[in-house]
Structure formats: structure tokens, C-alpha cells
Design a protein around this motif. Structure first.
Motif, PDB file in Angstrom:
ATOM      1  N   ALA A   1      62.352  25.871  13.822  1.00  0.00           N
ATOM      2  CA  ALA A   1      62.607  26.060  15.491  1.00  0.00           C
ATOM      3  C   ALA A   1      63.275  24.208  16.267  1.00  0.00           C
ATOM      4  CB  ALA A   1      61.105  26.281  16.437  1.00  0.00           C
ATOM      5  N   ALA A   2      62.679  23.184  15.621  1.00  0.00           N
ATOM      6  CA  ALA A   2      63.251  22.100  16.181  1.00  0.00           C
ATOM      7  C   ALA A   2      64.361  22.329  16.039  1.00  0.00           C
ATOM      8  CB  ALA A   2      62.504  21.216  14.956  1.00  0.00           C
ATOM      9  N   ARG A   3      65.071  22.996  15.007  1.00  0.00           N
ATOM     10  CA  ARG A   3      66.458  22.468  14.976  1.00  0.00           C
ATOM     11  C   ARG A   3      67.568  23.742  15.503  1.00  0.00           C
ATOM     12  NH1 ARG A   3      68.140  20.658   9.256  1.00  0.00           N
ATOM     13  NH2 ARG A   3      66.437  20.036   8.483  1.00  0.00           N
ATOM     14  N   TYR A   4      66.909  24.628  17.244  1.00  0.00           N
ATOM     15  CA  TYR A   4      67.307  25.498  17.347  1.00  0.00           C
ATOM     16  C   TYR A   4      68.040  24.670  18.817  1.00  0.00           C
ATOM     17  CZ  TYR A   4      66.179  30.041  15.773  1.00  0.00           C
ATOM     18  OH  TYR A   4      66.232  30.987  14.868  1.00  0.00           O
ATOM     19  N   PRO A   5      68.859  23.975  19.390  1.00  0.00           N
ATOM     20  CA  PRO A   5      69.791  23.253  21.298  1.00  0.00           C
ATOM     21  C   PRO A   5      68.267  23.505  21.964  1.00  0.00           C
ATOM     22  CG  PRO A   5      71.325  24.207  19.363  1.00  0.00           C
ATOM     23  CD  PRO A   5      70.939  25.404  18.684  1.00  0.00           C
ATOM     24  N   LEU A   6      68.554  22.523  22.061  1.00  0.00           N
ATOM     25  CA  LEU A   6      67.363  22.991  23.048  1.00  0.00           C
ATOM     26  C   LEU A   6      68.579  22.522  24.876  1.00  0.00           C
ATOM     27  CD1 LEU A   6      64.828  22.959  24.688  1.00  0.00           C
ATOM     28  CD2 LEU A   6      64.614  20.232  24.375  1.00  0.00           C
ATOM     29  N   GLY A   7      68.083  23.704  25.678  1.00  0.00           N
ATOM     30  CA  GLY A   7      68.796  23.413  27.206  1.00  0.00           C
ATOM     31  C   GLY A   7      69.875  23.542  27.444  1.00  0.00           C
TER      32      GLY A   7
ATOM     33  N   GLY B   1      81.845  35.961   2.391  1.00  0.00           N
ATOM     34  CA  GLY B   1      83.441  35.941   3.630  1.00  0.00           C
ATOM     35  C   GLY B   1      82.581  36.748   5.220  1.00  0.00           C
ATOM     36  N   SER B   2      80.423  36.283   4.921  1.00  0.00           N
ATOM     37  CA  SER B   2      80.374  36.679   6.032  1.00  0.00           C
ATOM     38  C   SER B   2      81.144  35.705   7.219  1.00  0.00           C
ATOM     39  CB  SER B   2      79.189  36.715   5.912  1.00  0.00           C
ATOM     40  OG  SER B   2      78.390  37.464   4.824  1.00  0.00           O
ATOM     41  N   ASP B   3      80.465  36.693   8.421  1.00  0.00           N
ATOM     42  CA  ASP B   3      81.562  35.637   9.377  1.00  0.00           C
ATOM     43  C   ASP B   3      80.772  36.622  10.719  1.00  0.00           C
ATOM     44  OD1 ASP B   3      81.575  34.029  11.470  1.00  0.00           O
ATOM     45  OD2 ASP B   3      84.287  34.222  11.432  1.00  0.00           O
ATOM     46  N   PHE B   4      79.191  36.036  11.082  1.00  0.00           N
ATOM     47  CA  PHE B   4      78.601  36.598  11.789  1.00  0.00           C
ATOM     48  C   PHE B   4      77.700  35.750  13.123  1.00  0.00           C
ATOM     49  CE2 PHE B   4      74.580  39.317  13.477  1.00  0.00           C
ATOM     50  CZ  PHE B   4      74.906  40.339  13.882  1.00  0.00           C
ATOM     51  N   ARG B   5      77.837  36.026  14.421  1.00  0.00           N
ATOM     52  CA  ARG B   5      77.552  35.518  15.274  1.00  0.00           C
ATOM     53  C   ARG B   5      76.383  35.854  15.999  1.00  0.00           C
ATOM     54  NH1 ARG B   5      80.262  30.236  16.265  1.00  0.00           N
ATOM     55  NH2 ARG B   5      82.236  30.167  14.670  1.00  0.00           N
ATOM     56  N   ILE B   6      75.340  35.661  17.013  1.00  0.00           N
ATOM     57  CA  ILE B   6      73.935  36.072  17.910  1.00  0.00           C
ATOM     58  C   ILE B   6      74.209  35.048  18.689  1.00  0.00           C
ATOM     59  CG2 ILE B   6      71.608  36.451  18.394  1.00  0.00           C
ATOM     60  CD1 ILE B   6      72.055  37.344  15.164  1.00  0.00           C
ATOM     61  N   HIS B   7      74.580  35.158  20.140  1.00  0.00           N
ATOM     62  CA  HIS B   7      74.701  34.542  21.235  1.00  0.00           C
ATOM     63  C   HIS B   7      72.858  34.115  21.494  1.00  0.00           C
ATOM     64  CE1 HIS B   7      76.622  32.233  24.323  1.00  0.00           C
ATOM     65  NE2 HIS B   7      76.170  32.896  25.349  1.00  0.00           N
ATOM     66  N   PHE B   8      73.081  32.894  22.168  1.00  0.00           N
ATOM     67  CA  PHE B   8      71.800  32.850  22.401  1.00  0.00           C
ATOM     68  C   PHE B   8      72.077  32.329  23.551  1.00  0.00           C
ATOM     69  CE2 PHE B   8      69.347  33.754  18.715  1.00  0.00           C
ATOM     70  CZ  PHE B   8      67.982  33.300  18.953  1.00  0.00           C
ATOM     71  N   THR B   9      71.232  32.381  24.588  1.00  0.00           N
ATOM     72  CA  THR B   9      70.500  31.469  25.960  1.00  0.00           C
ATOM     73  C   THR B   9      69.901  30.931  25.851  1.00  0.00           C
ATOM     74  OG1 THR B   9      69.366  32.578  27.490  1.00  0.00           O
ATOM     75  CG2 THR B   9      72.592  33.409  27.332  1.00  0.00           C
ATOM     76  N   PRO B  10      69.663  29.635  27.478  1.00  0.00           N
ATOM     77  CA  PRO B  10      68.238  28.514  27.234  1.00  0.00           C
ATOM     78  C   PRO B  10      67.238  29.289  26.713  1.00  0.00           C
ATOM     79  CG  PRO B  10      70.094  27.355  28.119  1.00  0.00           C
ATOM     80  CD  PRO B  10      70.697  29.506  27.305  1.00  0.00           C
TER      81      PRO B  10
ATOM     82  N   ALA C   1      72.396  26.914  14.260  1.00  0.00           N
ATOM     83  CA  ALA C   1      72.195  27.154  15.393  1.00  0.00           C
ATOM     84  C   ALA C   1      72.645  25.953  16.073  1.00  0.00           C
ATOM     85  CB  ALA C   1      70.871  26.631  15.526  1.00  0.00           C
ATOM     86  N   GLY C   2      73.637  26.383  16.196  1.00  0.00           N
ATOM     87  CA  GLY C   2      75.163  25.682  17.254  1.00  0.00           C
ATOM     88  C   GLY C   2      76.025  24.570  16.651  1.00  0.00           C
TER      89      GLY C   2
END
Length: 384
Positions: free
Chosen positions: A151-157, A169-178, A346-347
Motif C-alpha cells: 500500500a505504501a507504494r501507491y502514490p500519495l496525494g 504484451g499486456s498493457d492495461f491501465r486503471i486510473h486512480f484519483t487521490p 502504481a505511477g
């Protein structure tokens, strides 16, 4: 020379010597996870194929702690919503043990946990003999520390993408807001809470399946809210398939929904019929128990650290699932795609490196593991 006896490795441990030690280590985990308190009203949501010794084991804890237990059984685990006739029983309970599929998603279950009800889901504890496995006796505090370190590796803020890649060849993204990050990581499992002792707890036993890298907790379980995601996954395997795929099969997404499945093999044809139009509900269910078998994907994806499963709810029940897994613990409207070698960022921060959970080498994790034994043996010697 061919007749010589070569000995280069130590013999296996004598079970008559270490068996009792291992048994009590597993039992200590069991007793801690099932944090039943005096006066608790326990409801056990069961099914006919569950080992009855599991029910009696939980009942033993209930009786030893001055609590009470009721048992309710449905014809299978594939319950998609809480039956109307037991809603009163569920609302009266303070602690719930469940094998049912709907435990995590039913709105009533979610609301009761928000009000403080505590839950243990036992998808991975359907036979009492599982207490004899390495994953059952692996220290649960280390499992929790692995979740916190990840969890600590998820960018903060700041906003960021959860990015999944692999050599196929997987290339998949899930967008996170703060805001999504805070909601996702605020759940008790992401905080490393492995025991059902705090109000609103929802934990797994055996303690193997960690929290999902993304799910609808990020939007307060409001399924009307869509998460921005897109790309393609090339899974290595899926639940209900005897062996990993020989063909490179691509599962393409438009937002949360499967838009197409590429491939010509029989497996690809089956997945195309099954998945197109289905909705992602678990974006990277991740294992966090280093002694969970890496190549065992039934019933819901490998739970070895860094192994991932992607849960997709289907448009309609799958005839294929009904044929090959008539007694599967999940309903035929769900499928888990599996990868064992993903790289996940994550970022800018790496969570998983080609199937290796980076937190396994986090200094806090290694320091904690050293209290229980050799960190290398505990954290980096897999079970196949």
C-alpha cells in the motif's frame, strides 16, 4: 559410479517430530483470525459441500469464548444475494462466518459491516485438513506487513495509473484519483488487519488472498460509478481450464467492460463466448501469503505473492463453467483470469516485478520476518 548414493540435500523433516509444532502454529493463527468475543452472536453461512469439521472447529472457539452460534445452510455457495428469509438472522448477528459468494458484494452485508459487524470469509478453508499446510501456519502478521508495504507504494496525494504489463504484451491501465486511493487503501485488509477483531472487519481464512489492487471499494462499492480503465490483458490461465493457455489470448477492455477476445484456439473461443460484455470487478486480486501454492489457481486464483487474478462478472451464466465446474464455489456468472508473471506499477512505483511482489524485500517486512525465522526461507522459498 552409477551405484553410488549421492546425498547433497538434507532429508525432509520428520513429521513425527515437527508435526505437533506445525499444528499448534496453525491453530494459533486460526484462533487469532476468528476473534470471537464473549457475548458475540455468530452466524455461520454454510453449504452442503463444506467439511462439517470446519463448522465444529469454529463452534469450539464460539463455546470457549462464551458466545453463541447459529448455522444456516443454502444448497450451494453460489448465493448471489442474501435470501429474504434470513435477513433478520443476519442483522441480529455480530460476527459472521461465510462460504457464500455474495458475502463481499451484497448491499446488506456491506451496510452491516459499516455498522460494525465482523466477517470471516472461508473460501480457502473448506476442509479442516488445510490446517496442515504451510500456508495455514505462515505468520499472519507478516501477511499484514506485506499488505501495508505494498500500500505504501501507491502514490500519495496525486492521480496515477495502475499499469499492468508482461512479456506477452499486456498493457492495461486503471486510473486512480487521490480520493480513490484513500478509499481503496482504507479497508482493513490493506491496513494489514488479518484478524476479525475490529468493527467492520472483513478478512479471509486461510489468510492468503490479500486485498485487490483495485476494486469497487475505491468508489465506496457504488457500482453505478465507473472507473477509468482500458487496454489489453493476455492471461496465462483461467479458473476452470485444466492447464495454462498454449495460445496468446488477448482480452481487450473498453472501460470496465470486455470489448473483444482475440485468439483462434478452443480456449479463446470459449473465453470469447463467456467474457465479451462482462465487467471487471477485481483489477488484480493479489496473493500475499508466501507459502500459498503458486500453481494452484482453483477456486479463485493463485494466492502466492505477486500472482494476480482479474475477476470479471459475466453478462449471462456460462454453460462452459456449468459443465466443467458444476460445484464451483462461485456462480457461473463470474470468471477469474490469472497471470503469474505480471509487472505492475502504481505511477512510477513498482508493486510487482515479473510476478515477484516487491514488498517481499521491503526492510520492514524482512525485519519482521526475522523474528519468526530465516527471512529468505519464509519470504522467498515458494510452494508449487
Amino acid at each position: 559410479m552409477n551405484e553410488a548414493n549421492y546425498v547433497g540435500l538434507p532429508p525432509a523433516e520428520d513429521i513425527s517430530i515437527v508435526g505437533i509444532r506445525d499444528q499448534f502454529q496453525a491453530l494459533d493463527n486460526f484462533n487469532r483470525v476468528f476473534a470471537i468475543k464473549p457475548g458475540d452472536r455468530v452466524l455461520f453461512l454454510a453449504d452442503p459441500l463444506l467439511d462439517p469439521r470446519v463448522i465444529q472447529a469454529v463452534n469450539g472457539i464460539v463455546r470457549s469464548r462464551g458466545a453463541t452460534m447459529r448455522i444456516y445452510m443454502e444448497p450451494s455457495t453460489r448465493v448471489t444475494e442474501i435470501p429474504q428469509n434470513i435477513r433478520g438472522l443476519l442483522q441480529d448477528a455480530t460476527f459472521v462466518v461465510s462460504t457464500w459468494f455474495c458475502s463481499i458484494i451484497d448491499p446488506l452485508c456491506i451496510q452491516l459491516r459499516r455498522e460494525g459487524q465482523r466477517w470471516v470469509k472461508i473460501t480457502y478453508f473448506r476442509n479442516l485438513d488445510l490446517l496442515k499446510t504451510p500456508q495455514a501456519r505462515f505468520p499472519i502478521d507478516i501477511v499484514g506487513e506485506l499488505a501495508r508495504a505494498t500500500a505504501a507504494r501507491y502514490p500519495l496525494g496525486e492521480a496515477f495509473d495502475l499499469h499492468f504489463t508482461d512479456e506477452r504484451g499486456s498493457d492495461f491501465r486503471i486510473h486512480f484519483t487521490p480520493e480513490m486511493r484513500e478509499k481503496q487503501l482504507g479497508t482493513n485488509r490493506w491496513r494489514g488487519k488479518m484478524t476479525a477483531d475490529e468493527p467492520g472487519s472483513y478478512v479471509h481464512y486461510l489468510p492468503t488472498h490479500g486485498p485487490n489492487l483495485w476494486d469497487h471499494n475505491s468508489v465506496n462499492n457504488d457500482l453505478s460509478v465507473s472507473t477509468k480503465m482500458s487496454g489489453v490483458l493476455y492471461p496465462q490461465w483461467a479458473i476452470g481450464f485444466k492447464r495454462p493457455f498454449e495460445e496468446r489470448i488477448g482480452v481487450h477492455f473498453d472501460g470496465e467492460y470486455v470489448s473483444s477476445v482475440e485468439g483462434e484456439s478452443e480456449d479463446a473461443v470459449i473465453l470469447r463466448e463467456m467474457l465479451v460484455g462482462g465487467r471487471m470487478i477485481e483489477g488484480g486480486g493479489c496473493g500475499f501469503n508466501p507459502k500459498a501454492p503458486r500453481h494452484t489457481v482453483y477456486p479463485a486464483g493463485s494466492n502466492a505473492p505477486g500472482a494476480l487474478h482479474f475477476g470479471i462478472d459475466l453478462v449471462k451464466p456460462s454453460d462452459y463453467i456449468r459443465r466443467v465446474m458444476p460445484d464451483w464455489e462461485e456462480p457461473p456468472i463470474h470468471m477469474d483470469l490469472v497471470t503469474l508473471d505480471s509487472t505492475v506499477h502504481a505511477g512510477p512505483n513498482m508493486l510487482i516485478d515479473k510476478g515477484f511482489l516487491c514488498a517481499l524485500r521491503d526492510p520492514k517486512v524482512v525485519e519482521l520476518a526475522a523474528q519468526y525465522g530465516d527471512p529468505i526461507e519464509l519470504l522467498e522459498v515458494p510452494v508449487y
